[in-house]
Scaffold this active site. Structure first.
Site, short mmCIF file in Angstrom:
data_model
loop_
_atom_site.label_atom_id
_atom_site.label_comp_id
_atom_site.label_asym_id
_atom_site.label_seq_id
_atom_site.Cartn_x
_atom_site.Cartn_y
_atom_site.Cartn_z
N ALA A 133 -14.11 -16.33 7.25
CA ALA A 133 -15.31 -15.56 7.90
C ALA A 133 -14.63 -14.41 8.58
CB ALA A 133 -16.14 -16.43 8.85
N GLY A 134 -13.76 -13.74 8.27
CA GLY A 134 -12.91 -12.88 8.89
C GLY A 134 -13.27 -11.53 8.22
N GLY A 135 -12.53 -10.35 8.39
CA GLY A 135 -13.01 -9.06 7.91
C GLY A 135 -12.93 -9.16 6.41
N ALA A 136 -12.17 -9.78 5.62
CA ALA A 136 -12.42 -9.68 4.07
C ALA A 136 -13.57 -10.39 3.77
CB ALA A 136 -11.21 -10.31 3.64
N TYR A 186 -3.27 -11.49 -2.71
CA TYR A 186 -2.74 -10.48 -3.98
C TYR A 186 -1.26 -10.73 -4.15
CZ TYR A 186 -1.98 -7.36 -0.12
OH TYR A 186 -1.71 -6.82 1.13
N ASP A 216 -13.08 -2.14 1.59
CA ASP A 216 -12.94 -3.35 0.94
C ASP A 216 -13.91 -3.93 -0.08
OD1 ASP A 216 -10.04 -4.03 1.89
OD2 ASP A 216 -10.91 -4.97 3.73
N LYS A 262 -8.97 -4.81 11.96
CA LYS A 262 -10.22 -4.43 11.16
C LYS A 262 -11.39 -4.29 12.24
CE LYS A 262 -8.87 -5.29 6.51
NZ LYS A 262 -9.12 -5.88 5.16
N SER A 313 0.96 -1.10 0.16
CA SER A 313 -0.01 0.01 -0.22
C SER A 313 0.97 1.19 0.04
CB SER A 313 -0.96 -0.28 1.18
OG SER A 313 -1.91 -1.01 1.13
N ASN A 350 -16.17 -22.10 6.51
CA ASN A 350 -15.04 -21.44 7.38
C ASN A 350 -14.33 -22.72 8.36
OD1 ASN A 350 -13.19 -19.29 8.14
ND2 ASN A 350 -14.27 -19.52 10.31
P1 NAP Z 1 -8.91 -12.35 9.27
O1 NAP Z 1 -10.00 -11.50 9.65
O2 NAP Z 1 -7.74 -12.89 10.05
O3 NAP Z 1 -9.46 -13.99 8.73
C1 NAP Z 1 -8.82 -14.98 8.42
C2 NAP Z 1 -9.82 -15.98 7.96
O4 NAP Z 1 -9.04 -17.05 7.20
C3 NAP Z 1 -10.49 -16.56 8.76
O5 NAP Z 1 -11.95 -17.23 8.57
C4 NAP Z 1 -9.74 -18.00 9.23
O6 NAP Z 1 -10.44 -19.20 9.80
C5 NAP Z 1 -9.17 -18.12 7.65
N1 NAP Z 1 -7.87 -19.00 7.95
C6 NAP Z 1 -6.73 -18.76 8.45
N2 NAP Z 1 -5.84 -19.56 7.96
C7 NAP Z 1 -6.49 -20.56 7.61
C8 NAP Z 1 -6.29 -22.03 7.20
N3 NAP Z 1 -4.94 -22.38 7.18
N4 NAP Z 1 -6.77 -22.75 6.61
C9 NAP Z 1 -8.29 -22.41 6.53
N5 NAP Z 1 -8.94 -21.17 6.80
C10 NAP Z 1 -8.05 -20.51 7.30
O7 NAP Z 1 -8.29 -11.96 7.85
P2 NAP Z 1 -9.01 -11.12 6.54
O8 NAP Z 1 -9.04 -9.73 7.05
O9 NAP Z 1 -10.46 -11.59 6.41
O10 NAP Z 1 -7.99 -11.58 5.35
C11 NAP Z 1 -8.19 -12.47 4.85
C12 NAP Z 1 -7.13 -12.59 3.55
O11 NAP Z 1 -7.78 -11.42 2.40
C13 NAP Z 1 -5.65 -12.13 3.79
O12 NAP Z 1 -4.97 -12.94 2.77
C14 NAP Z 1 -5.90 -10.81 3.30
O13 NAP Z 1 -4.44 -10.35 2.91
C15 NAP Z 1 -6.82 -10.70 2.07
N6 NAP Z 1 -7.52 -9.35 1.71
C16 NAP Z 1 -7.32 -9.07 0.74
C17 NAP Z 1 -7.81 -7.75 0.24
C18 NAP Z 1 -7.57 -7.10 -1.01
O14 NAP Z 1 -7.47 -5.88 -1.27
N7 NAP Z 1 -6.85 -7.90 -1.96
C19 NAP Z 1 -8.56 -6.93 1.29
C20 NAP Z 1 -8.61 -7.65 2.43
C21 NAP Z 1 -8.12 -8.80 2.86
P3 NAP Z 1 -10.70 -19.18 11.26
O15 NAP Z 1 -11.97 -18.46 11.43
O16 NAP Z 1 -10.90 -20.74 11.41
O17 NAP Z 1 -9.19 -18.62 12.00
#
Ligand code: NAP
Length: 491
Positions: free
Chosen positions: A347-350, A436, A322, A285, A235, A369
């Site tokens: 099921a996180g922020g994204a 990404y 997002d 987030k 970023s 999830n």
């Molecule tokens: P987060 O809030 O930490 O949530 C992570 C999610 O991934 C949770 O549902 C978690 O499951 C699951 N997870 C983590 N490790 C796992 C594994 N080994 N196997 C299966 N599920 C797993 O993160 P987030 O903010 O949602 O971000 C998620 C991804 O999206 C990141 O890689 C981030 O870089 C990407 N992202 C990209 C953009 C973009 O602009 N392209 C924007 C936002 C996010 P549990 O609930 O079981 O822990």
């Protein structure tokens, strides 16, 4: 307006002169000739080699007692400094602790003395404020450089100074100290020190001259990304390219906040010092959602904030760009999920952002999830009606039109193979990976191998960033410049 000063060292006089010329022609207001670090720099050689730029120079002969390399005795250093003044140097840099007598005997030239104190072994707000007040009282410019341990410490450092009208310079050194330099113009500092270019970044926390020059006025735009860890972030490059393209007085920095309990305090502290806003990434987030004063509708719905604007009254308004980024990425890929079955993994922020975007587009959403209870919690807290299913149930599912990965699986440094069964990938119309970096994730490679449309996370990153840029600046973001910068950075 705050003035820039570029420290000049070099293995000899000729290379130091070359560096000084380069700094001044690149727009530095002053150069600091570190005579103690330049081999062979005596008063004669300084006179011979720098006479035409001495009026734009700070001459520093830092004593070994203060971390410099000058081995001259007190009396010799005083003679040397007097000579530099009489040659026409704009400023001399002297030390509060080591040079008190010299400062007294140079009282006539007080205005041309920068009086410095380095606090590299720790500081308290009281001690810092006292030292800087004393430097300001005895010198023409009072300067304190203090060690900071992270970006929150940098905020505490600037908050420690009551900011009276005296000419001062207050800078952090250490991880996260860039913010203390970026805010120099906003706190009314007389001077700020910066590096000529990336290669010359020696003091931790310095900005390059090019970056520093953009934020020297009170109305400059200081923003950045809060998260932890931030090693992978693209970023800053993307946003700084946008500021540069538009010629705007702005800077975007990484703000690595090590623990979640500090996020709210950091945002309020930086906002109080003049920061315009923040992006927020993993894992904060939801913390940011709870910490802001106002929310726009989509952020309220998502219960996750990735962009914060500091309002004119100092309050914090949270957004979720997002959601826009996700929708734009689908639109750009000509993917219309209306009335179609869509599977989101994670099921996180994204995932929350994807749910809102897809819900607005009229998709039939299902979520799977690793921890099923988190998916349930998402449904409950967002008050949406959609099906959740455990990962091991996916094998028996009918085809989905669109599959979205909203987990870090596949991310550089995280690894992992696609969570979704291959037969679902093969039968989808499109697959989107929010990851990404790398652009080509194992999931997208699998989709492409089956001839399925692959939608890259980089497009989402680009559009969420462009929207955040517009929120902070009120100006349309130069999307193509930002895209080009991202593509270049990711290779
Ligand atoms: P987060 O809030 O930490 O949530 C992570 C999610 O991934 C949770 O549902 C978690 O499951 C699951 N997870 C983590 N490790 C796992 C594994 N080994 N196997 C299966 N599920 C797993 O993160 P987030 O903010 O949602 O971000 C998620 C991804 O999206 C990141 O890689 C981030 O870089 C990407 N992202 C990209 C953009 C973009 O602009 N392209 C924007 C936002 C996010 P549990 O609930 O079981 O822990």
């Amino acid at each position: 307006m705050t003035r820039t000063c570029v420290p000049i060292s070099g293995k000899d006089i000729a290379s130091a002169r070359k560096m000084a010329d380069s700094a001044l022609s690149s727009g530095a207001n002053l150069v600091e000739i570190r005579a103690d670090l330049i081999t062979g720099a005596d008063a004669d050689s300084i006179k011979k080699s720098f006479s035409d730029i001495l009026g734009r120079s700070v001459i520093t002969l830092r004593s070994s007692a203060e971390g410099g390399r000058s081995g001259l005795s007190g009396a010799e250093r005083e003679r040397w400094n007097r000579a530099a003044l009489s040659l026409g140097a704009a400023f001399l840099d002297l030390e509060l602790d080591a040079d008190r007598k010299m400062v007294e005997s140079l009282a006539d030239a007080k205005k041309r003395v920068i009086l410095s104190k380095h606090m590299m072994d720790g500081w308290s707000p009281d001690a810092l404020s006292k030292a800087l007040s004393e430097c300001c009282r005895l010198g023409g410019v009072g300067k304190v450089a203090a060690k900071v341990s992270d970006v929150c410490d940098g905020v505490r450092l600037l908050e420690s100074w009551s900011g009276d009208t005296a000419s001062f310079c207050l800078m952090g050194m250490g991880p996260g100290a860039e913010l203390t330099r970026a805010l120099a113009g906003k706190i009314g500092a007389e001077l700020v020190y910066c590096a000529l270019d990336e290669k010359s970044l020696v003091a931790p926390g310095q900005l390059t001259l090019e970056m520093q020059k953009r934020v020297l006025t009170e109305d400059s735009i200081v923003v950045g990304l809060i998260g932890h860890p931030l090693g992978h972030t693209l970023s800053p490059g993307m946003h700084n390219a946008a500021f540069k393209e538009l010629g705007m007085p702005g800077i975007y920095l990484p703000f690595d906040v090590p623990d979640e309990s500090s996020v709210g305090g950091f945002m309020r502290g930086a906002a109080g010092l003049g920061a315009r806003g923040f992006n927020v990434t993993i894992p904060y987030k939801e913390v940011a959602f709870a910490a802001v004063d106002h929310l726009d509708d989509e952020a309220r719905r998502a219960k996750a904030v990735n962009t914060v604007l500091v309002e004119e009254d100092g309050s914090l308004r949270g957004f979720n760009t997002d959601i826009f980024g996700f929708s734009e990425a689908l639109r750009a890929a000509d993917c219309d999920p209306r009335n179609k079955r869509v599977l989101i993994i994670g099921a996180g922020g994204a995932s929350r952002a994807a749910v809102i975007a897809l819900w607005k587009m009229g998709a039939k959403i299902e979520i799977s999830n690793r921890s099923p209870e988190r998916a349930e919690e998402l449904v409950k807290s967002m008050r949406v009606f959609l099906k959740t299913l455990p990962l091991d149930a996916l094998q028996g599912e009918k085809p989905y039109s669109l599959i979205v990965n909203a987990t870090p699986v596949g991310m550089r440094g995280f690894g992992g193979s696609p969570i979704v069964p291959d037969k679902l990938i093969a039968s989808a119309e499109a697959v989107m990976d929010m990851v990404y970096n790398p652009q080509e994730t194992p999931l997208l490679s699998a989709a492409e191998a089956h001839g399925v449309k692959a939608i890259h996370g980089l497009d989402m990153l680009l559009h969420q960033g462009a929207k955040a840029f517009e929120i902070w600046t009120g100006t349309k973001a130069p999307v193509e410049v930002m895209r080009k910068q991202l593509m270049g950075a990711i290779g």
